[in-house]
Design a protein around this motif. Structure first.
Motif, PDB file in Angstrom:
ATOM      1  N   PRO A 174      24.679  38.352 -23.282  1.00 59.48           N
ATOM      2  CA  PRO A 174      24.951  40.208 -22.538  1.00 59.48           C
ATOM      3  C   PRO A 174      25.734  39.935 -22.194  1.00 59.48           C
ATOM      4  CG  PRO A 174      23.717  38.730 -21.297  1.00 59.48           C
ATOM      5  CD  PRO A 174      24.299  37.448 -22.764  1.00 59.48           C
ATOM      6  N   ARG A 175      26.303  41.721 -21.286  1.00 57.70           N
ATOM      7  CA  ARG A 175      27.318  42.123 -21.216  1.00 57.70           C
ATOM      8  C   ARG A 175      27.625  42.267 -19.841  1.00 57.70           C
ATOM      9  NH1 ARG A 175      31.818  44.604 -24.352  1.00 57.70           N
ATOM     10  NH2 ARG A 175      30.903  44.651 -26.477  1.00 57.70           N
ATOM     11  N   PHE A 176      28.506  42.080 -19.232  1.00 56.64           N
ATOM     12  CA  PHE A 176      28.298  42.102 -17.711  1.00 56.64           C
ATOM     13  C   PHE A 176      27.817  43.535 -16.859  1.00 56.64           C
ATOM     14  CE2 PHE A 176      30.833  42.771 -13.726  1.00 56.64           C
ATOM     15  CZ  PHE A 176      29.664  41.131 -12.574  1.00 56.64           C
ATOM     16  N   TRP A 177      27.310  43.975 -16.349  1.00 55.62           N
ATOM     17  CA  TRP A 177      26.364  45.406 -16.105  1.00 55.62           C
ATOM     18  C   TRP A 177      26.282  45.635 -17.591  1.00 55.62           C
ATOM     19  CZ3 TRP A 177      30.634  46.373 -11.225  1.00 55.62           C
ATOM     20  CH2 TRP A 177      30.421  46.070 -11.119  1.00 55.62           C
ATOM     21  N   GLU A 178      26.631  45.324 -18.311  1.00 54.86           N
ATOM     22  CA  GLU A 178      25.614  46.151 -20.345  1.00 54.86           C
ATOM     23  C   GLU A 178      27.287  46.647 -20.264  1.00 54.86           C
ATOM     24  OE1 GLU A 178      21.819  48.541 -19.464  1.00 54.86           O
ATOM     25  OE2 GLU A 178      21.226  46.754 -19.670  1.00 54.86           O
ATOM     26  N   ARG A 179      28.117  46.707 -19.317  1.00 49.55           N
ATOM     27  CA  ARG A 179      29.333  47.708 -20.041  1.00 49.55           C
ATOM     28  C   ARG A 179      30.839  46.670 -20.074  1.00 49.55           C
ATOM     29  NH1 ARG A 179      29.342  49.316 -13.679  1.00 49.55           N
ATOM     30  NH2 ARG A 179      28.165  51.591 -14.493  1.00 49.55           N
ATOM     31  N   VAL A 180      30.547  45.209 -19.738  1.00 50.98           N
ATOM     32  CA  VAL A 180      31.832  44.646 -20.046  1.00 50.98           C
ATOM     33  C   VAL A 180      31.676  43.343 -20.515  1.00 50.98           C
ATOM     34  CG1 VAL A 180      33.325  43.684 -18.299  1.00 50.98           C
ATOM     35  CG2 VAL A 180      32.363  45.650 -17.250  1.00 50.98           C
ATOM     36  N   GLY A 181      32.669  43.433 -21.328  1.00 50.96           N
ATOM     37  CA  GLY A 181      32.677  41.943 -22.449  1.00 50.96           C
ATOM     38  C   GLY A 181      33.943  41.800 -23.089  1.00 50.96           C
ATOM     39  N   ARG A 182      32.970  41.674 -24.358  1.00 53.37           N
ATOM     40  CA  ARG A 182      34.094  41.214 -25.504  1.00 53.37           C
ATOM     41  C   ARG A 182      34.433  42.241 -26.309  1.00 53.37           C
ATOM     42  NH1 ARG A 182      28.638  40.226 -26.248  1.00 53.37           N
ATOM     43  NH2 ARG A 182      28.004  41.224 -27.876  1.00 53.37           N
ATOM     44  N   ASN A 183      35.662  42.337 -27.086  1.00 52.22           N
ATOM     45  CA  ASN A 183      36.325  43.566 -27.527  1.00 52.22           C
ATOM     46  C   ASN A 183      35.832  44.660 -26.999  1.00 52.22           C
ATOM     47  OD1 ASN A 183      36.760  42.314 -29.719  1.00 52.22           O
ATOM     48  ND2 ASN A 183      35.151  42.508 -31.137  1.00 52.22           N
ATOM     49  N   GLN A 184      36.779  44.736 -25.561  1.00 52.97           N
ATOM     50  CA  GLN A 184      36.178  45.912 -24.369  1.00 52.97           C
ATOM     51  C   GLN A 184      36.903  46.833 -24.489  1.00 52.97           C
ATOM     52  OE1 GLN A 184      34.673  44.937 -21.630  1.00 52.97           O
ATOM     53  NE2 GLN A 184      34.623  47.457 -21.795  1.00 52.97           N
ATOM     54  N   ILE A 185      38.410  47.022 -25.385  1.00 54.65           N
ATOM     55  CA  ILE A 185      38.807  48.334 -25.993  1.00 54.65           C
ATOM     56  C   ILE A 185      38.116  48.694 -26.753  1.00 54.65           C
ATOM     57  CG2 ILE A 185      41.265  49.073 -27.232  1.00 54.65           C
ATOM     58  CD1 ILE A 185      42.651  46.953 -26.202  1.00 54.65           C
ATOM     59  N   ALA A 186      37.415  48.187 -28.016  1.00 49.98           N
ATOM     60  CA  ALA A 186      37.475  48.279 -28.749  1.00 49.98           C
ATOM     61  C   ALA A 186      35.631  49.268 -28.126  1.00 49.98           C
ATOM     62  CB  ALA A 186      36.564  47.787 -30.219  1.00 49.98           C
ATOM     63  N   TRP A 187      34.764  48.944 -27.142  1.00 52.91           N
ATOM     64  CA  TRP A 187      33.689  48.881 -26.308  1.00 52.91           C
ATOM     65  C   TRP A 187      34.385  50.662 -25.842  1.00 52.91           C
ATOM     66  CZ3 TRP A 187      28.175  48.032 -26.096  1.00 52.91           C
ATOM     67  CH2 TRP A 187      27.864  48.169 -24.960  1.00 52.91           C
ATOM     68  N   ASP A 188      34.594  50.713 -24.899  1.00 53.48           N
ATOM     69  CA  ASP A 188      34.866  51.521 -24.301  1.00 53.48           C
ATOM     70  C   ASP A 188      35.950  53.019 -25.050  1.00 53.48           C
ATOM     71  OD1 ASP A 188      35.044  50.626 -22.159  1.00 53.48           O
ATOM     72  OD2 ASP A 188      36.984  49.990 -21.688  1.00 53.48           O
ATOM     73  N   LEU A 189      35.736  52.335 -26.169  1.00 57.47           N
ATOM     74  CA  LEU A 189      36.054  53.256 -27.963  1.00 57.47           C
ATOM     75  C   LEU A 189      34.780  53.720 -28.238  1.00 57.47           C
ATOM     76  CD1 LEU A 189      39.522  52.448 -29.188  1.00 57.47           C
ATOM     77  CD2 LEU A 189      38.742  54.222 -27.720  1.00 57.47           C
ATOM     78  N   GLY A 190      33.874  53.449 -27.864  1.00 54.55           N
ATOM     79  CA  GLY A 190      32.326  53.910 -28.264  1.00 54.55           C
ATOM     80  C   GLY A 190      32.052  52.981 -29.409  1.00 54.55           C
ATOM     81  N   VAL A 191      32.631  51.879 -29.602  1.00 55.79           N
ATOM     82  CA  VAL A 191      31.907  51.600 -30.210  1.00 55.79           C
ATOM     83  C   VAL A 191      30.890  50.203 -29.986  1.00 55.79           C
ATOM     84  CG1 VAL A 191      32.196  49.199 -32.353  1.00 55.79           C
ATOM     85  CG2 VAL A 191      34.530  51.105 -31.512  1.00 55.79           C
ATOM     86  N   THR A 192      30.098  50.435 -31.201  1.00 61.50           N
ATOM     87  CA  THR A 192      28.805  49.504 -30.571  1.00 61.50           C
ATOM     88  C   THR A 192      29.167  48.182 -30.664  1.00 61.50           C
ATOM     89  OG1 THR A 192      27.454  49.648 -32.331  1.00 61.50           O
ATOM     90  CG2 THR A 192      26.907  51.354 -30.940  1.00 61.50           C
ATOM     91  N   ASP A 193      28.358  46.755 -30.162  1.00 66.54           N
ATOM     92  CA  ASP A 193      28.209  45.532 -30.795  1.00 66.54           C
ATOM     93  C   ASP A 193      28.183  45.478 -31.641  1.00 66.54           C
ATOM     94  OD1 ASP A 193      29.267  44.838 -28.266  1.00 66.54           O
ATOM     95  OD2 ASP A 193      27.185  44.441 -27.714  1.00 66.54           O
TER      96      ASP A 193
END
Length: 422
Positions: free
Chosen positions: A161-180
């Protein structure tokens, strides 16, 4: 006046812009709107502070949440996430978006001014992950240190799971909107890289912060003074504390790279594009302006007589500064942490929205009404409210007032506008 009527007026007075453009010899107009994707632990708080200072000084409108400092994430951004008390009336667009969110191009574009450039920032992903694990003290969340975390099975790590549901692996892609789930799809890198290239005007690189800000200043047509900075949210190294960055073995570093493979591909791709952009800008010119910015930063630090605080604040031990009570405003603003600065801007924007006059949407109607008086009265109304207009609105106002009766009055208004906005 309807939009169609305004368009007719603009076509009718097309010679206004043509003649002004020939006479004014302006290289570019200072931009006052921008979307900045604040990617976690990429030095983005430093860039955000620059944007908040600029926006505050120019009384611009920010995209802000009702409380705290996230406008989305883990959910993707949508206009409904903008705080009710800092929200502009329907149809009006925002000047600056500089707070944490999860990117959605369609939704962000829908609330930003049309001329706003889109800017992102990326950092070498293994350094990003090490810094993030320490900054958020994620060993308490996962129950193990980062080295031990990386000794776990890759399949498990990809499902953690992501920390605070928002912090974790591939963080750049995640912030760009990509889902796990999307991170595991074939060709996701090619698809995402193409998307970023098409939708963003500049991708800054953390490791080249000064060069990134030189390019950003050029994009925005700002003088370098506007992008002076001190580094914010940098981790304080303490030998006998949880905040000391861990040293990883080759095996642990290899696992970290596998876990963040998409980010590593993205960073490598956009770092190369960044280098080519510097060559296009001019290597000698870049070196000169980077040195200028370094000197400006050093002078600002010395002139502000900043004090490094002994103890960090907030979620982890980061370096904090303090300005003297009687220091200039920029010295006080440049050391503000994100939450405190956001609270100040939020309060000021709430008050401004309550007290302000007509919106830009109402500009055409108000100018049309003023035209019932003399042209001189119409021009005087424009001069009074110069700071409220962007270039397009001002030209529209001049057209509706009537350009042809007094070219010298119009040229005087235009010169005043340029002086205030360059």
């Amino acid at each position: 006046m309807r939009i169609e009527d305004m368009r007719t007026e603009l076509i009718k007075y097309k010679h206004v812009w043509d003649s002004m453009e020939k006479k004014m010899y302006v290289k570019c107009l200072k931009k006052t709107s921008v979307f900045f994707l604040k990617v976690h632990k990429c030095g983005s708080s430093t860039v955000q502070n620059i944007l908040m200072r600029f926006g505050r000084h120019h009384q611009l409108y920010f995209v802000l949440p009702e409380i705290n400092n996230y406008v989305g994430n883990p959910s993707h951004f949508s206009p409904e996430l903008i705080g009710q008390n800092v929200r502009l009336p329907d149809g009006e667009k925002y000047d600056i978006f500089a707070h944490h969110t999860r990117y959605s191009h369609k939704e962000v574009r829908s609330i930003m001014k049309k001329e706003a450039p889109f800017v992102a920032i990326m950092r070498e992903p293994t350094a990003l992950q090490v810094s993030m694990y320490s900054y958020y003290q994620m060993e308490h969340f996962y129950g193990v240190s980062l080295p031990k975390f990386l000794q776990l099975n890759l399949t498990y790590l990809e499902q953690a799971p992501r920390f605070w549901e928002r912090v974790g692996r591939n963080q750049i892609a995640w912030d760009l909107g990509v889902t796990d789930a999307e991170m595991k799809m074939p060709y996701i890198f090619e698809k995402l890289a193409n998307k970023v290239e098409n939708e963003f005007d500049l991708v800054m690189i953390t490791e080249f912060m000064e060069a990134s800000l030189v390019l950003f200043a050029d994009l925005m047509c700002w003088p370098l003074e506007e992008v002076r900075f001190i580094r914010l949210n940098a981790l304080r190294e303490v030998d006998n504390s949880n905040f000391k960055k861990p040293v990883l073995t080759e095996e642990e570093m290899s696992m970290l790279k596998k876990l963040n493979n998409l980010d590593i591909q993205l960073y490598s791709h956009f770092k190369e594009r960044f280098k080519r952009r510097i060559l296009d800008y001019g290597a000698e010119r870049m070196i000169s302006e980077v040195n200028q910015l370094i000197d400006m930063n050093s002078q600002l630090y010395n002139n502000c007589n900043l004090k490094v605080l002994e103890h960090g604040e907030g979620i982890s031990s980061v370096i904090r500064y303090e300005a003297e009570i009687n220091a200039p405003l920029i010295c006080k603003e440049i050391v503000l942490n994100e939450q405190d600065f956001t609270d100040i801007i939020r309060t000021e924007q709430e008050e401004h929205i309550k007290d302000r006059g007509p919106s830009e949407i109402e500009l055409g109607n108000s100018i049309s009404t003023s035209k019932m008086g003399t042209q001189k009265e119409c021009m005087e109304a424009l001069k009074r409210d110069l700071l409220a207009y962007d270039a397009a609105s001002l030209i529209l106002g001049i057209c509706i007032c009537g350009y042809d009766e007094d070219v010298f009055v119009v040229q005087g208004i235009w010169n005043t506008f340029l002086t205030k906005n360059l």
